[in-house]
Design an enzyme around this catalytic site. Sequence first.
Site: not given
Ligand code: NAD
Length: 338
Positions: A140-141, A165, A169
Amino acid sequence: MSKTKILVTGGAGFIGSNFVPFLLRKYNNYQVINLDLLTYAGNLSNLDEIIHDERHIFIKGDIRDRELIESVFEQYGIQHVIHFAAESHVDNSIENPTVFAETNVVGTLNLLEAARSNWMKAPFQYKDGNLQSRFHHISTDEVYGTLGETGYFTEQTPYAPNSPYSASKAGSDMLVRSYFHTYGLNTVTTNCSNNYGPRQYDEKLIPTLIQKALYGEKLPIYGDGQNIRDWLYVEDHCRAIDLVFHNGKAGETYLVGGNNERTTLQIAETVCTYLDKRIPKTKSYLEQIKFVRDRPGHDFRYAIDSSKLVKELGWKAEEEFYTGIRKTIDWYIKKYTQ
Ligand code: NAD
């Protein structure tokens, strides 16, 4: 010909469940082993489109469980990893930081260790069958902290995470970096701005606004609503991951952003104005907006300079905000009114 085996973690969450079908639609020769714990944020129904696709194998499991990960690598002969799984909600990290360190830091370390021990004979020496194996870390940013009114994050911006958080990350990003430098593991990392689109869990800003608007509740906006985020449609993020996974340079980081800065209040107003047209009521949804006490340590502004990704790999955000947000709101209207 046997298919290339890709371990995708967190593929039942928001971005992962948009990415896996995207990948399988685009490439016929991949088999995705989708490992997800199905925490509150993950949902198998997010994967309805591919649930009968034999190129998709779902495993309910925890990335904190080192033995399980080793057994998945061995059983399926994992050749690549694309790692989405994380605890992802800043507010939850303020309430309960421990699970963020466990999942985001230790979970990532477990995956790196499994990749190293399964793919490599020694530092900088890959096994013959794994010469192309790659570990793509999704981040993430928010690891860069906060910006003032001007300026952009670039790949050179020093890390300055401000929430548990983003700190977790940042820790995972540093581990990935160290595996490239210490062991020669073929890693790439993408740090993306705020995503929006279908299948995001209810707790996040845009789904919360739509759900509460439709249910006639107050729409909570932190502080004065002037915090700025750079919003990117989730499919554009998927396209960026696809490009970096296939063509990114080993050991490099790529920033992904929509060049689409909006304040939280502007997002709420956009949602309300569209709902006023789609499902009009006697009063505007705008009247449901309510300012609430700010989140502690709330970062003021995130904005991304994606020029490295654009220049080196030819990426470009394809979705306009006004079309992407309408598609998104329509998707949640269906979800919350069914
Ligand atoms: P999300 O919370 O919707 O999904 C996370 C998934 O990870 C879920 O399906 C959950 O069940 C699974 N999970 C959590 N803990 C776990 C574990 N211990 N073992 C296995 N699975 C596990 O998150 P997202 O928004 O889809 O984000 C996905 C990735 O992208 C993350 O790494 C997040 O940091 C990154 N990210 C998200 C955004 C955003 O805007 N949503 C932006 C930049 C980066």
